[in-house]
Design an enzyme around this catalytic site. Structure first.
Site, PDB file in Angstrom:
ATOM      1  N   ASP A  29      25.600  32.907  47.093  1.00  0.00           N
ATOM      2  CA  ASP A  29      26.619  32.255  47.750  1.00  0.00           C
ATOM      3  C   ASP A  29      26.704  32.304  49.337  1.00  0.00           C
ATOM      4  OD1 ASP A  29      27.583  34.730  46.823  1.00  0.00           O
ATOM      5  OD2 ASP A  29      29.479  33.772  46.529  1.00  0.00           O
TER       6      ASP A  29
ATOM      7  N   ASP B  78      33.528  32.632  43.792  1.00  0.00           N
ATOM      8  CA  ASP B  78      34.831  32.955  42.797  1.00  0.00           C
ATOM      9  C   ASP B  78      35.942  32.039  42.943  1.00  0.00           C
ATOM     10  OD1 ASP B  78      32.666  34.811  42.096  1.00  0.00           O
ATOM     11  OD2 ASP B  78      33.856  36.404  42.966  1.00  0.00           O
TER      12      ASP B  78
ATOM     13  N   GLY C  11      37.169  44.442  36.675  1.00  0.00           N
ATOM     14  CA  GLY C  11      35.990  45.296  36.790  1.00  0.00           C
ATOM     15  C   GLY C  11      34.781  44.559  35.814  1.00  0.00           C
TER      16      GLY C  11
ATOM     17  N   HIS D 171      24.865  36.279  43.807  1.00  0.00           N
ATOM     18  CA  HIS D 171      24.070  36.841  45.202  1.00  0.00           C
ATOM     19  C   HIS D 171      23.443  35.917  45.927  1.00  0.00           C
ATOM     20  CE1 HIS D 171      25.781  40.897  44.765  1.00  0.00           C
ATOM     21  NE2 HIS D 171      25.516  40.958  43.309  1.00  0.00           N
TER      22      HIS D 171
ATOM     23  N   ARG E 126      36.404  33.189  36.397  1.00  0.00           N
ATOM     24  CA  ARG E 126      35.152  32.596  36.270  1.00  0.00           C
ATOM     25  C   ARG E 126      34.118  33.177  35.578  1.00  0.00           C
ATOM     26  NH1 ARG E 126      32.219  35.559  37.538  1.00  0.00           N
ATOM     27  NH2 ARG E 126      31.575  36.364  39.544  1.00  0.00           N
TER      28      ARG E 126
ATOM     29  N   ASN F 275      33.582  48.142  40.164  1.00  0.00           N
ATOM     30  CA  ASN F 275      34.813  48.186  41.205  1.00  0.00           C
ATOM     31  C   ASN F 275      34.200  47.866  42.419  1.00  0.00           C
ATOM     32  OD1 ASN F 275      36.331  48.942  43.267  1.00  0.00           O
ATOM     33  ND2 ASN F 275      37.734  49.799  41.855  1.00  0.00           N
TER      34      ASN F 275
ATOM     35  N   GLY G 177      33.281  41.591  35.891  1.00  0.00           N
ATOM     36  CA  GLY G 177      32.360  40.530  36.394  1.00  0.00           C
ATOM     37  C   GLY G 177      32.936  39.389  36.132  1.00  0.00           C
TER      38      GLY G 177
END
Length: 509
Positions: free
Chosen positions: A58, A206, A156, A56, A49, A254, A158
Protein backbone atom coordinates in the site's frame (compact mmCIF):
# COMPACT_ATOMS: atom_id res chain seq x y z
CA UNK A 1 -16.36 8.32 -3.40
CA UNK A 2 -17.88 11.34 -1.63
CA UNK A 3 -20.40 9.37 0.43
CA UNK A 4 -20.97 10.66 3.95
CA UNK A 5 -19.96 8.64 6.99
CA UNK A 6 -23.31 7.12 8.05
CA UNK A 7 -25.22 7.79 11.24
CA UNK A 8 -27.16 4.80 12.55
CA UNK A 9 -30.10 4.95 14.95
CA UNK A 10 -30.13 1.25 15.81
CA UNK A 11 -27.62 -1.61 15.78
CA UNK A 12 -28.98 -3.58 12.83
CA UNK A 13 -25.76 -2.94 10.88
CA UNK A 14 -24.07 -5.54 13.11
CA UNK A 15 -24.36 -9.26 12.28
CA UNK A 16 -24.95 -10.04 15.98
CA UNK A 17 -27.45 -7.42 17.15
CA UNK A 18 -28.30 -9.01 20.51
CA UNK A 19 -24.68 -9.29 21.61
CA UNK A 20 -23.95 -5.73 20.53
CA UNK A 21 -27.06 -4.37 22.28
CA UNK A 22 -25.79 -5.72 25.59
CA UNK A 23 -22.36 -4.30 24.89
CA UNK A 24 -23.68 -0.82 24.04
CA UNK A 25 -25.92 -0.79 27.12
CA UNK A 26 -22.91 -1.65 29.28
CA UNK A 27 -20.87 1.10 27.63
CA UNK A 28 -23.54 3.74 28.25
CA UNK A 29 -23.78 2.59 31.88
CA UNK A 30 -20.00 2.77 32.24
CA UNK A 31 -20.06 6.31 30.86
CA UNK A 32 -22.70 7.33 33.41
CA UNK A 33 -20.76 5.70 36.23
CA UNK A 34 -17.61 7.64 35.36
CA UNK A 35 -19.22 11.00 34.61
CA UNK A 36 -21.74 11.63 37.39
CA UNK A 37 -24.73 9.97 35.77
CA UNK A 38 -24.37 11.86 32.50
CA UNK A 39 -25.54 10.23 29.28
CA UNK A 40 -23.32 10.35 26.19
CA UNK A 41 -24.36 12.84 23.52
CA UNK A 42 -23.49 10.34 20.78
CA UNK A 43 -21.33 7.30 20.03
CA UNK A 44 -18.69 6.87 17.36
CA UNK A 45 -17.17 3.64 16.13
CA UNK A 46 -14.54 2.32 13.76
CA UNK A 47 -13.87 -1.34 12.96
CA UNK A 48 -10.72 -3.33 12.61
CA UNK A 49 -9.92 -4.90 9.27
CA UNK A 50 -8.61 -8.08 7.78
CA UNK A 51 -6.65 -7.93 4.57
CA UNK A 52 -7.54 -10.75 2.24
CA UNK A 53 -4.50 -10.12 0.05
CA UNK A 54 -2.03 -7.35 -0.76
CA UNK A 55 0.20 -6.65 2.24
CA UNK A 56 3.21 -4.33 2.33
CA UNK A 57 2.33 -2.83 -1.03
CA UNK A 58 0.00 0.00 0.00
CA UNK A 59 2.78 2.45 0.82
CA UNK A 60 4.15 2.07 -2.71
CA UNK A 61 0.66 2.72 -4.15
CA UNK A 62 -0.42 -0.73 -5.29
CA UNK A 63 -3.98 -1.82 -4.51
CA UNK A 64 -4.96 -4.24 -1.74
CA UNK A 65 -8.11 -6.21 -0.93
CA UNK A 66 -9.16 -5.69 2.70
CA UNK A 67 -12.53 -5.67 4.42
CA UNK A 68 -13.86 -4.26 7.65
CA UNK A 69 -14.75 -6.79 10.36
CA UNK A 70 -17.38 -6.76 13.12
CA UNK A 71 -14.76 -6.32 15.83
CA UNK A 72 -14.56 -2.60 16.45
CA UNK A 73 -13.84 0.26 18.81
CA UNK A 74 -16.83 2.22 20.12
CA UNK A 75 -16.60 5.52 21.97
CA UNK A 76 -19.30 7.12 24.11
CA UNK A 77 -18.82 10.88 24.00
CA UNK A 78 -19.98 14.15 25.54
CA UNK A 79 -18.55 17.67 25.34
CA UNK A 80 -17.53 19.97 28.18
CA UNK A 81 -17.09 23.72 28.60
CA UNK A 82 -13.36 23.55 29.21
CA UNK A 83 -10.35 22.27 27.26
CA UNK A 84 -9.83 19.07 29.24
CA UNK A 85 -10.14 15.67 27.58
CA UNK A 86 -10.95 12.81 29.96
CA UNK A 87 -10.25 9.42 28.38
CA UNK A 88 -11.32 6.10 29.91
CA UNK A 89 -11.23 2.55 28.56
CA UNK A 90 -13.61 -0.16 29.74
CA UNK A 91 -10.62 -2.50 29.74
CA UNK A 92 -8.83 -1.43 32.92
CA UNK A 93 -5.43 -2.57 31.66
CA UNK A 94 -5.51 0.61 29.59
CA UNK A 95 -4.85 3.43 32.01
CA UNK A 96 -7.28 6.36 32.11
CA UNK A 97 -5.81 9.77 31.44
CA UNK A 98 -6.64 13.46 31.18
CA UNK A 99 -4.96 16.00 28.93
CA UNK A 100 -5.74 19.53 27.79
CA UNK A 101 -6.31 20.72 24.24
CA UNK A 102 -3.95 23.60 23.43
CA UNK A 103 -5.75 26.90 22.79
CA UNK A 104 -3.21 28.30 20.33
CA UNK A 105 -1.73 25.29 18.49
CA UNK A 106 -2.18 21.65 17.56
CA UNK A 107 -1.69 18.85 20.06
CA UNK A 108 1.85 17.57 20.41
CA UNK A 109 2.56 13.88 20.93
CA UNK A 110 5.56 12.49 22.76
CA UNK A 111 6.20 9.43 20.60
CA UNK A 112 9.09 8.39 22.82
CA UNK A 113 6.73 7.81 25.77
CA UNK A 114 4.27 5.20 24.54
CA UNK A 115 0.72 5.32 25.90
CA UNK A 116 -2.35 3.86 24.25
CA UNK A 117 -3.95 7.32 24.14
CA UNK A 118 -1.21 8.44 21.77
CA UNK A 119 -3.42 6.90 19.07
CA UNK A 120 -6.34 8.94 20.39
CA UNK A 121 -4.23 12.07 20.15
CA UNK A 122 -3.23 11.17 16.59
CA UNK A 123 -6.89 11.12 15.62
CA UNK A 124 -7.57 14.40 17.40
CA UNK A 125 -4.53 16.06 15.84
CA UNK A 126 -5.43 15.28 12.22
CA UNK A 127 -9.09 16.19 12.79
CA UNK A 128 -8.14 19.51 14.44
CA UNK A 129 -5.73 20.28 11.60
CA UNK A 130 -8.49 19.57 9.07
CA UNK A 131 -10.98 21.86 10.84
CA UNK A 132 -8.39 24.60 11.31
CA UNK A 133 -6.84 24.51 7.83
CA UNK A 134 -9.91 23.71 5.73
CA UNK A 135 -12.83 25.15 7.65
CA UNK A 136 -11.50 28.12 9.57
CA UNK A 137 -11.81 26.80 13.11
CA UNK A 138 -9.66 28.45 15.77
CA UNK A 139 -7.77 26.21 18.18
CA UNK A 140 -9.63 27.90 21.01
CA UNK A 141 -12.93 26.77 19.44
CA UNK A 142 -12.33 23.09 20.17
CA UNK A 143 -14.41 21.59 22.96
CA UNK A 144 -13.26 19.53 25.89
CA UNK A 145 -14.44 15.92 25.88
CA UNK A 146 -15.49 13.07 28.15
CA UNK A 147 -14.90 9.74 26.40
CA UNK A 148 -15.24 6.08 27.31
CA UNK A 149 -13.83 3.63 24.76
CA UNK A 150 -14.79 -0.03 24.44
CA UNK A 151 -12.87 -2.21 22.00
CA UNK A 152 -13.13 -5.75 20.64
CA UNK A 153 -10.26 -5.55 18.12
CA UNK A 154 -7.32 -7.54 19.54
CA UNK A 155 -4.26 -5.35 20.08
CA UNK A 156 -1.13 -6.49 18.29
CA UNK A 157 -3.16 -9.08 16.39
CA UNK A 158 -2.66 -7.70 12.90
CA UNK A 159 -6.27 -6.49 12.64
CA UNK A 160 -5.48 -2.77 12.83
CA UNK A 161 -6.59 -1.88 16.33
CA UNK A 162 -4.40 1.22 16.03
CA UNK A 163 -6.21 2.40 12.90
CA UNK A 164 -9.57 1.77 14.60
CA UNK A 165 -8.54 4.05 17.51
CA UNK A 166 -7.25 6.80 15.22
CA UNK A 167 -10.26 6.72 12.89
CA UNK A 168 -12.77 6.56 15.74
CA UNK A 169 -11.03 9.41 17.57
CA UNK A 170 -10.87 11.63 14.50
CA UNK A 171 -14.54 10.95 13.75
CA UNK A 172 -15.73 11.77 17.27
CA UNK A 173 -13.59 14.93 17.39
CA UNK A 174 -15.15 16.21 14.17
CA UNK A 175 -18.69 15.42 15.34
CA UNK A 176 -18.17 16.85 18.83
CA UNK A 177 -17.01 20.12 17.30
CA UNK A 178 -20.06 20.51 15.11
CA UNK A 179 -18.71 19.18 11.83
CA UNK A 180 -21.39 16.73 10.71
CA UNK A 181 -21.00 16.49 6.92
CA UNK A 182 -18.08 14.09 7.18
CA UNK A 183 -17.30 12.32 3.91
CA UNK A 184 -15.60 8.95 3.79
CA UNK A 185 -13.05 10.45 1.42
CA UNK A 186 -12.12 13.22 3.89
CA UNK A 187 -12.05 10.93 6.94
CA UNK A 188 -9.76 8.54 5.08
CA UNK A 189 -7.50 11.30 3.78
CA UNK A 190 -6.89 12.85 7.20
CA UNK A 191 -6.44 9.60 9.13
CA UNK A 192 -4.07 8.01 6.60
CA UNK A 193 -1.26 10.13 8.05
CA UNK A 194 -2.38 9.94 11.69
CA UNK A 195 0.13 7.26 12.75
CA UNK A 196 2.96 9.14 11.05
CA UNK A 197 2.92 11.36 14.15
CA UNK A 198 4.02 8.28 16.11
CA UNK A 199 6.86 7.53 13.70
CA UNK A 200 4.95 4.84 11.80
CA UNK A 201 5.19 5.17 8.03
CA UNK A 202 1.80 3.58 7.27
CA UNK A 203 0.38 3.54 3.76
CA UNK A 204 -3.34 3.98 4.40
CA UNK A 205 -4.93 0.60 3.75
CA UNK A 206 -5.95 0.09 7.37
CA UNK A 207 -7.66 3.46 7.72
CA UNK A 208 -9.38 3.18 4.33
CA UNK A 209 -10.75 -0.27 5.14
CA UNK A 210 -12.01 0.95 8.51
CA UNK A 211 -13.80 3.90 6.90
CA UNK A 212 -15.19 2.40 3.68
CA UNK A 213 -16.32 -1.00 4.99
CA UNK A 214 -19.81 -2.18 4.11
CA UNK A 215 -21.81 -5.11 5.34
CA UNK A 216 -21.26 -8.21 3.16
CA UNK A 217 -18.84 -6.30 0.89
CA UNK A 218 -15.08 -6.28 0.46
CA UNK A 219 -13.13 -3.50 -1.22
CA UNK A 220 -10.28 -2.75 -3.55
CA UNK A 221 -8.30 0.12 -2.07
CA UNK A 222 -6.81 2.51 -4.62
CA UNK A 223 -3.96 4.81 -3.61
CA UNK A 224 -3.55 6.99 -6.68
CA UNK A 225 -4.47 9.68 -7.56
CA UNK A 226 -6.15 9.65 -4.12
CA UNK A 227 -6.96 6.97 -1.61
CA UNK A 228 -10.45 5.49 -1.64
CA UNK A 229 -12.20 2.13 -1.41
CA UNK A 230 -14.00 0.55 -4.36
CA UNK A 231 -16.72 -1.70 -2.95
CA UNK A 232 -17.58 -5.06 -4.48
CA UNK A 233 -19.32 -8.29 -3.51
CA UNK A 234 -18.02 -11.84 -3.45
CA UNK A 235 -19.90 -14.44 -5.49
CA UNK A 236 -22.47 -16.59 -3.72
CA UNK A 237 -20.90 -19.96 -2.97
CA UNK A 238 -23.15 -23.04 -3.00
CA UNK A 239 -24.08 -25.28 -1.32
CA UNK A 240 -22.17 -23.83 1.66
CA UNK A 241 -21.43 -20.15 2.26
CA UNK A 242 -17.85 -18.96 2.19
CA UNK A 243 -16.64 -17.52 5.49
CA UNK A 244 -13.36 -16.17 6.77
CA UNK A 245 -11.73 -17.40 9.94
CA UNK A 246 -9.19 -15.13 11.59
CA UNK A 247 -6.82 -16.87 13.98
CA UNK A 248 -4.68 -14.74 16.25
CA UNK A 249 -1.28 -16.35 16.78
CA UNK A 250 -1.15 -14.64 20.22
CA UNK A 251 2.32 -13.46 19.24
CA UNK A 252 1.83 -9.74 19.66
CA UNK A 253 3.16 -7.59 16.84
CA UNK A 254 3.83 -4.15 18.30
CA UNK A 255 4.39 -2.03 15.20
CA UNK A 256 5.85 0.95 17.05
CA UNK A 257 8.38 -0.92 19.17
CA UNK A 258 9.61 -3.22 16.36
CA UNK A 259 9.42 -0.63 13.57
CA UNK A 260 13.19 -0.05 13.18
CA UNK A 261 13.81 -3.66 12.15
CA UNK A 262 10.42 -4.51 10.67
CA UNK A 263 7.80 -2.12 9.34
CA UNK A 264 9.81 1.07 8.85
CA UNK A 265 12.81 -0.86 7.55
CA UNK A 266 10.62 -2.34 4.79
CA UNK A 267 9.51 1.17 3.83
CA UNK A 268 13.14 2.29 3.55
CA UNK A 269 14.19 -0.83 1.64
CA UNK A 270 11.33 -0.34 -0.83
CA UNK A 271 12.35 3.29 -1.43
CA UNK A 272 16.00 2.40 -1.98
CA UNK A 273 15.13 -0.54 -4.25
CA UNK A 274 12.75 1.49 -6.42
CA UNK A 275 15.32 4.21 -7.00
CA UNK A 276 18.10 1.69 -7.59
CA UNK A 277 16.02 -0.08 -10.25
CA UNK A 278 15.16 3.26 -11.85
CA UNK A 279 18.82 4.31 -11.98
CA UNK A 280 19.83 1.04 -13.60
CA UNK A 281 17.00 1.38 -16.14
CA UNK A 282 17.88 5.06 -16.78
CA UNK A 283 14.50 6.31 -15.56
CA UNK A 284 13.52 9.36 -13.53
CA UNK A 285 10.91 8.84 -10.80
CA UNK A 286 8.56 11.37 -9.27
CA UNK A 287 9.40 11.76 -5.56
CA UNK A 288 5.92 10.95 -4.29
CA UNK A 289 6.57 8.58 -1.38
CA UNK A 290 6.25 9.57 2.27
CA UNK A 291 10.06 9.59 2.39
CA UNK A 292 10.25 12.01 -0.51
CA UNK A 293 11.58 9.35 -2.87
CA UNK A 294 10.37 7.46 -5.91
CA UNK A 295 8.23 4.32 -5.55
CA UNK A 296 7.82 0.91 -7.12
CA UNK A 297 4.53 2.12 -8.66
CA UNK A 298 6.41 4.93 -10.36
CA UNK A 299 9.05 2.51 -11.61
CA UNK A 300 6.43 0.12 -13.03
CA UNK A 301 4.50 2.87 -14.80
CA UNK A 302 7.58 4.58 -16.22
CA UNK A 303 9.27 1.39 -17.37
CA UNK A 304 6.20 0.05 -19.15
CA UNK A 305 5.43 3.37 -20.81
CA UNK A 306 8.93 4.60 -21.65
CA UNK A 307 10.86 1.37 -22.23
CA UNK A 308 8.13 -0.91 -23.56
CA UNK A 309 5.93 1.70 -25.21
CA UNK A 310 2.79 0.43 -23.51
CA UNK A 311 -0.20 2.68 -22.79
CA UNK A 312 -0.67 4.31 -19.38
CA UNK A 313 -2.27 2.01 -16.81
CA UNK A 314 -5.15 3.56 -14.87
CA UNK A 315 -4.86 1.09 -11.97
CA UNK A 316 -8.09 -0.67 -12.94
CA UNK A 317 -7.54 -2.73 -16.10
CA UNK A 318 -6.94 -6.27 -14.83
CA UNK A 319 -5.46 -7.86 -17.96
CA UNK A 320 -3.11 -4.93 -18.48
CA UNK A 321 -2.00 -5.15 -14.83
CA UNK A 322 -1.20 -8.86 -15.07
CA UNK A 323 0.80 -8.28 -18.26
CA UNK A 324 2.76 -5.43 -16.66
CA UNK A 325 3.59 -7.33 -13.48
CA UNK A 326 4.81 -10.38 -15.42
CA UNK A 327 7.06 -8.15 -17.51
CA UNK A 328 8.46 -6.16 -14.60
CA UNK A 329 9.29 -9.29 -12.61
CA UNK A 330 11.50 -10.38 -15.50
CA UNK A 331 13.12 -6.93 -15.46
CA UNK A 332 13.85 -7.32 -11.74
CA UNK A 333 15.68 -10.57 -12.47
CA UNK A 334 17.77 -8.82 -15.11
CA UNK A 335 18.66 -5.71 -13.09
CA UNK A 336 20.03 -7.50 -10.00
CA UNK A 337 23.15 -9.65 -10.21
CA UNK A 338 23.23 -13.04 -8.46
CA UNK A 339 25.74 -11.66 -5.96
CA UNK A 340 23.39 -8.85 -4.97
CA UNK A 341 20.51 -11.10 -4.01
CA UNK A 342 21.88 -11.53 -0.50
CA UNK A 343 21.53 -7.81 0.16
CA UNK A 344 23.31 -4.46 0.14
CA UNK A 345 25.26 -2.72 2.86
CA UNK A 346 24.74 1.02 3.25
CA UNK A 347 28.02 1.69 1.46
CA UNK A 348 27.17 -0.64 -1.45
CA UNK A 349 23.70 0.87 -1.95
CA UNK A 350 25.05 4.42 -1.73
CA UNK A 351 27.76 3.70 -4.31
CA UNK A 352 25.27 2.14 -6.73
CA UNK A 353 23.03 5.19 -6.42
CA UNK A 354 25.93 7.57 -6.96
CA UNK A 355 25.71 8.98 -3.45
CA UNK A 356 28.09 9.39 -0.57
CA UNK A 357 27.23 7.53 2.61
CA UNK A 358 26.24 10.84 4.18
CA UNK A 359 23.95 11.72 1.26
CA UNK A 360 22.39 8.24 1.37
CA UNK A 361 21.77 8.55 5.11
CA UNK A 362 20.16 11.95 4.69
CA UNK A 363 17.91 10.81 1.84
CA UNK A 364 16.74 7.45 3.14
CA UNK A 365 17.60 7.02 6.81
CA UNK A 366 16.88 10.38 8.45
CA UNK A 367 13.08 10.34 8.74
CA UNK A 368 12.45 7.08 10.60
CA UNK A 369 14.89 5.05 12.75
CA UNK A 370 15.93 1.73 11.18
CA UNK A 371 18.48 -0.98 11.97
CA UNK A 372 20.00 -3.50 9.57
CA UNK A 373 23.20 -5.16 8.44
CA UNK A 374 22.12 -5.54 4.82
CA UNK A 375 19.10 -4.22 2.96
CA UNK A 376 17.33 -7.05 1.13
CA UNK A 377 16.52 -5.08 -2.01
CA UNK A 378 16.14 -7.97 -4.45
CA UNK A 379 13.63 -10.00 -2.45
CA UNK A 380 11.72 -6.86 -1.47
CA UNK A 381 11.41 -5.92 -5.15
CA UNK A 382 10.14 -9.39 -6.02
CA UNK A 383 7.63 -9.28 -3.17
CA UNK A 384 6.05 -6.00 -4.19
CA UNK A 385 5.45 -6.96 -7.81
CA UNK A 386 4.47 -10.58 -7.06
CA UNK A 387 2.04 -9.63 -4.30
CA UNK A 388 0.56 -6.85 -6.44
CA UNK A 389 0.04 -9.39 -9.21
CA UNK A 390 -1.65 -11.70 -6.68
CA UNK A 391 -4.22 -8.98 -5.97
CA UNK A 392 -5.11 -8.76 -9.65
CA UNK A 393 -5.19 -12.54 -9.96
CA UNK A 394 -7.95 -12.47 -7.34
CA UNK A 395 -9.73 -9.66 -9.20
CA UNK A 396 -9.49 -11.66 -12.42
CA UNK A 397 -11.07 -14.64 -10.67
CA UNK A 398 -13.84 -12.48 -9.21
CA UNK A 399 -14.59 -10.92 -12.58
CA UNK A 400 -14.88 -14.28 -14.35
CA UNK A 401 -17.96 -16.42 -14.67
CA UNK A 402 -18.61 -18.43 -11.45
CA UNK A 403 -17.05 -21.87 -11.58
CA UNK A 404 -17.10 -24.97 -9.34
CA UNK A 405 -13.37 -24.58 -8.67
CA UNK A 406 -13.66 -20.97 -7.41
CA UNK A 407 -12.63 -21.74 -3.83
CA UNK A 408 -9.73 -23.95 -4.87
CA UNK A 409 -8.41 -21.27 -7.23
CA UNK A 410 -8.87 -18.49 -4.67
CA UNK A 411 -7.17 -20.62 -2.03
CA UNK A 412 -4.17 -21.22 -4.28
CA UNK A 413 -3.66 -17.48 -4.78
CA UNK A 414 -3.95 -16.92 -1.03
CA UNK A 415 -1.32 -19.61 -0.44
CA UNK A 416 0.94 -18.08 -3.09
CA UNK A 417 0.60 -14.78 -1.25
CA UNK A 418 1.65 -16.40 2.01
CA UNK A 419 4.75 -17.70 0.26
CA UNK A 420 5.80 -14.29 -1.05
CA UNK A 421 5.06 -12.64 2.30
CA UNK A 422 7.13 -15.24 4.15
CA UNK A 423 10.07 -15.15 1.73
CA UNK A 424 9.87 -11.70 0.16
CA UNK A 425 8.86 -9.29 2.90
CA UNK A 426 9.71 -11.85 5.62
CA UNK A 427 6.80 -10.91 7.87
CA UNK A 428 5.73 -14.44 8.72
CA UNK A 429 6.93 -16.31 11.82
CA UNK A 430 7.26 -19.93 12.88
CA UNK A 431 3.92 -19.64 14.72
CA UNK A 432 2.20 -18.21 11.64
CA UNK A 433 3.66 -20.97 9.47
CA UNK A 434 2.44 -23.60 11.93
CA UNK A 435 -1.09 -22.18 11.92
CA UNK A 436 -1.17 -22.16 8.10
CA UNK A 437 0.03 -25.77 7.94
CA UNK A 438 -2.60 -27.00 10.42
CA UNK A 439 -5.37 -25.05 8.72
CA UNK A 440 -4.64 -26.27 5.19
CA UNK A 441 -4.89 -29.85 6.42
CA UNK A 442 -8.20 -29.23 8.18
CA UNK A 443 -10.61 -27.32 5.96
CA UNK A 444 -8.91 -24.13 4.84
CA UNK A 445 -8.69 -23.53 1.10
CA UNK A 446 -6.07 -20.83 1.61
CA UNK A 447 -4.30 -19.33 4.63
CA UNK A 448 -1.97 -16.36 4.92
CA UNK A 449 -0.57 -13.86 7.39
CA UNK A 450 -2.69 -10.70 7.32
CA UNK A 451 -1.69 -7.10 7.92
CA UNK A 452 1.80 -5.97 8.82
CA UNK A 453 2.67 -9.43 10.16
CA UNK A 454 5.77 -10.23 12.27
CA UNK A 455 3.27 -12.04 14.49
CA UNK A 456 -0.41 -11.17 14.61
CA UNK A 457 -3.11 -13.06 12.76
CA UNK A 458 -3.78 -15.45 9.90
CA UNK A 459 -6.82 -15.26 7.60
CA UNK A 460 -8.30 -18.52 6.31
CA UNK A 461 -10.75 -19.08 3.44
CA UNK A 462 -13.26 -21.78 4.32
CA UNK A 463 -16.95 -22.68 4.19
CA UNK A 464 -19.66 -23.13 6.80
CA UNK A 465 -19.49 -26.93 6.59
CA UNK A 466 -15.75 -26.96 7.36
CA UNK A 467 -15.53 -24.24 10.01
CA UNK A 468 -16.04 -26.55 13.01
CA UNK A 469 -13.32 -28.95 11.88
CA UNK A 470 -10.96 -26.03 11.24
CA UNK A 471 -11.48 -24.33 14.61
CA UNK A 472 -11.21 -27.68 16.43
CA UNK A 473 -7.90 -28.49 14.75
CA UNK A 474 -6.41 -25.07 15.50
CA UNK A 475 -7.60 -25.25 19.11
CA UNK A 476 -6.11 -28.68 19.76
CA UNK A 477 -2.98 -28.58 17.61
CA UNK A 478 -1.91 -24.94 18.03
CA UNK A 479 -3.49 -23.14 20.98
CA UNK A 480 -3.68 -25.93 23.58
CA UNK A 481 -0.29 -27.26 22.53
CA UNK A 482 1.55 -23.91 22.51
CA UNK A 483 -0.37 -22.25 25.34
CA UNK A 484 -1.14 -24.89 27.99
CA UNK A 485 -3.90 -23.72 30.29
CA UNK A 486 -5.32 -21.28 27.76
CA UNK A 487 -8.78 -20.13 28.86
CA UNK A 488 -11.97 -20.43 26.84
CA UNK A 489 -12.29 -16.65 26.90
CA UNK A 490 -8.88 -16.25 25.25
CA UNK A 491 -9.72 -18.93 22.70
CA UNK A 492 -13.00 -17.23 21.83
CA UNK A 493 -11.22 -13.94 21.20
CA UNK A 494 -8.39 -15.62 19.26
CA UNK A 495 -10.64 -17.36 16.72
CA UNK A 496 -12.94 -14.94 14.90
CA UNK A 497 -15.44 -16.13 12.30
CA UNK A 498 -16.35 -13.13 10.21
CA UNK A 499 -17.82 -11.69 7.06
CA UNK A 500 -17.36 -8.15 5.70
CA UNK A 501 -18.94 -5.59 8.06
CA UNK A 502 -19.90 -1.93 8.26
CA UNK A 503 -17.23 0.75 8.32
CA UNK A 504 -16.84 3.77 10.60
CA UNK A 505 -20.05 5.41 11.69
CA UNK A 506 -21.79 7.58 14.23
CA UNK A 507 -24.46 6.02 16.42
CA UNK A 508 -27.34 7.92 17.99
CA UNK A 509 -29.65 5.60 19.90
Amino acid sequence: MSDLVPTFHDLSFYPTVETQTTRYNNLVKSFADHFSGEKPAFLARAPGRVNLIGDHIDYVYFSSLPMAIENDLVAAVSTTNNFAVNVINTDTKYEATTFDLPQDSLLTINKEAFHWTNYVKCGFLVAAKFLHDKHGYKYSDFKGLNIVYDGTVPTGGGLSSSAAISVCSALLFLRANGYTSITKLDLTAITVVSEHYLGMNTGGMDQCASVYGEKSKAMLVHYQPQIYGEIFAFPVIKPYDMVLLISNSLVEANKVETAPTNYNLRVVEFAVAAELLAKRADLKLVADSSLGTGTFRGFLDNYCEQKLGWPHWDGHNIDQALKMFEAILQVVEELYTPEERDGFTTEEAATDLGLTTEQFTQRYLSKYPVRYEKMKLYIRSKHVFTESMNVFRVLKLLSSEPKPTFLQELGQIINDSQYTCAHGVQNSTADIDQICDIALKNGSYGSRVTGAGFGGSVVHITTTDKIDQLTKALTEQYYQKNFPGITQETLDSALIITKPSAGASLVEL
